[in-house]
Design a protein around this motif. Structure first.
Motif, PDB file in Angstrom:
ATOM      1  N   ILE A  48      86.287 104.006 -17.224  1.00  0.00           N
ATOM      2  CA  ILE A  48      85.742 103.427 -18.445  1.00  0.00           C
ATOM      3  C   ILE A  48      86.666 103.735 -19.621  1.00  0.00           C
ATOM      4  N   ASP A  49      86.902 102.718 -20.449  1.00  0.00           N
ATOM      5  CA  ASP A  49      87.768 102.869 -21.623  1.00  0.00           C
ATOM      6  C   ASP A  49      86.964 103.422 -22.791  1.00  0.00           C
ATOM      7  N   LEU A  50      87.443 104.529 -23.359  1.00  0.00           N
ATOM      8  CA  LEU A  50      86.744 105.142 -24.483  1.00  0.00           C
ATOM      9  C   LEU A  50      87.754 105.762 -25.443  1.00  0.00           C
ATOM     10  N   LEU A  71      82.951 106.542 -31.643  1.00  0.00           N
ATOM     11  CA  LEU A  71      83.309 106.340 -30.244  1.00  0.00           C
ATOM     12  C   LEU A  71      83.337 104.833 -30.017  1.00  0.00           C
ATOM     13  N   CYS A  72      84.409 104.313 -29.448  1.00  0.00           N
ATOM     14  CA  CYS A  72      84.523 102.860 -29.327  1.00  0.00           C
ATOM     15  C   CYS A  72      85.395 102.480 -28.139  1.00  0.00           C
ATOM     16  N   ASP A  73      85.464 101.168 -27.881  1.00  0.00           N
ATOM     17  CA  ASP A  73      86.266 100.689 -26.743  1.00  0.00           C
ATOM     18  C   ASP A  73      87.314  99.659 -27.154  1.00  0.00           C
ATOM     19  N   TYR A  74      87.384  99.327 -28.449  1.00  0.00           N
ATOM     20  CA  TYR A  74      88.332  98.332 -28.972  1.00  0.00           C
ATOM     21  C   TYR A  74      88.304  97.023 -28.173  1.00  0.00           C
ATOM     22  N   GLY A  75      87.110  96.637 -27.754  1.00  0.00           N
ATOM     23  CA  GLY A  75      86.931  95.347 -27.097  1.00  0.00           C
ATOM     24  C   GLY A  75      87.260  95.309 -25.619  1.00  0.00           C
ATOM     25  N   LEU A  76      87.650  96.439 -25.042  1.00  0.00           N
ATOM     26  CA  LEU A  76      88.114  96.423 -23.651  1.00  0.00           C
ATOM     27  C   LEU A  76      86.987  96.213 -22.642  1.00  0.00           C
ATOM     28  N   THR A  77      85.763  96.636 -22.979  1.00  0.00           N
ATOM     29  CA  THR A  77      84.653  96.439 -22.039  1.00  0.00           C
ATOM     30  C   THR A  77      84.348  94.957 -21.864  1.00  0.00           C
ATOM     31  N   LEU A  78      84.229  94.231 -22.974  1.00  0.00           N
ATOM     32  CA  LEU A  78      83.948  92.796 -22.887  1.00  0.00           C
ATOM     33  C   LEU A  78      85.147  92.028 -22.338  1.00  0.00           C
ATOM     34  N   GLN A  79      86.346  92.485 -22.681  1.00  0.00           N
ATOM     35  CA  GLN A  79      87.543  91.835 -22.145  1.00  0.00           C
ATOM     36  C   GLN A  79      87.591  91.973 -20.627  1.00  0.00           C
TER      37      GLN A  79
END
Length: 250
Positions: free
Chosen positions: A40-42, A54-62
């Motif tokens: 998981i990207d965090l 804490l964020c994912d910079y859009g990588l989860t939806l991408q």
């Protein structure tokens, strides 16, 4: 940031790797994974006043988009429901949670589990997605069309619950019946029901709202067109125009 980075390492007993990507942006490489085994990207970044994001910079939806499109209102509603239930924010695809040192460990565990759930949306049962159509239709009718006295599960023909209409409205003396149609079976039931109402000399106006009109077979489209007075080819169209057409029925 040095002290917060050290706190994270301590909380996880050193079982993670932290990589600085840019000034004040650190990636947390944790042994927490999506269902397919990908990590998981965090990321964590300071927000001021001893607060962090804490964020994912859009990588989860991408990542999800490679195998699953959020291309309907129902799917978007599922995503928004996950975000709301987990108290997450989303901005231009970036899903984030504000945190502070006292809750950092639990917030990391919380947001990574939410990312995993979003990442597994493609495995959600089709019935769950389809059922949201009726949930959203129901909410709209009783929130926005209450002045037209809506009723649910009405029987125009007494004791024939197999021919019940999903909804009725009473803008004047003649009722408006409505069927929500999400598949071929429901389209055929709506057609059969409206034909039965006519045979029983019931005075009414018959409406249909479909989840996806174009997905219906050609013959079922024709049958619906021939038996109902008004069709809304999507839930969005119904939301935009239902009140206008009910006003015309007054």
């Amino acid at each position: 940031m040095e002290h917060i980075i050290q706190n994270i390492k301590n909380e996880f007993n050193g079982k993670l790797f932290i990589k600085q990507k840019r000034p004040d942006i650190y990636q947390l490489l944790l042994p927490i994974y999506h269902e397919d085994g990908d990590m998981i990207d965090l990321f964590i970044t300071p927000k001021g006043d001893n607060k962090f994001a804490l964020c994912d910079y859009g990588l989860t939806l991408q990542r999800l988009a490679y195998s699953y499109d959020i291309d309907t209102e129902n799917k978007e509603s599922i995503l928004q429901k996950i975000l709301s239930e987990n108290k997450l924010n989303e901005q231009e695809g970036n899903i984030y949670l504000e945190t502070k040192p006292e809750t950092l460990f639990s917030d990391i565990m919380h947001i990574t589990q939410a990312y995993a759930k979003i990442g597994s949306m493609r495995y959600f049962k089709r019935e769950v997605i389809e059922n949201l159509f009726f949930e959203m239709l129901d909410d709209f009718i009783f929130d926005e069309l209450n002045e037209f006295h809506p009723k649910k599960k009405v029987m125009p023909i007494p004791n024939r619950d197999d021919l019940e209409a999903d909804y009725s409205f009473q803008p004047n003396g003649k009722p408006v019946y409505l069927f929500g149609v999400k598949d071929v079976a429901k389209a055929r039931l709506a057609t059969l029901s409206y034909q039965a109402y006519l045979l029983n000399d019931i005075k009414y106006h018959g409406w249909v709202v479909t989840e996806n009109f174009e997905a219906l077979p050609r013959k079922d489209k024709l049958r619906l067109t021939n038996t109902c007075d008004k069709q809304f080819t999507s839930l969005d169209e119904f939301k935009m125009n239902a009140k206008v057409f009910l006003e015309k029925e007054r």
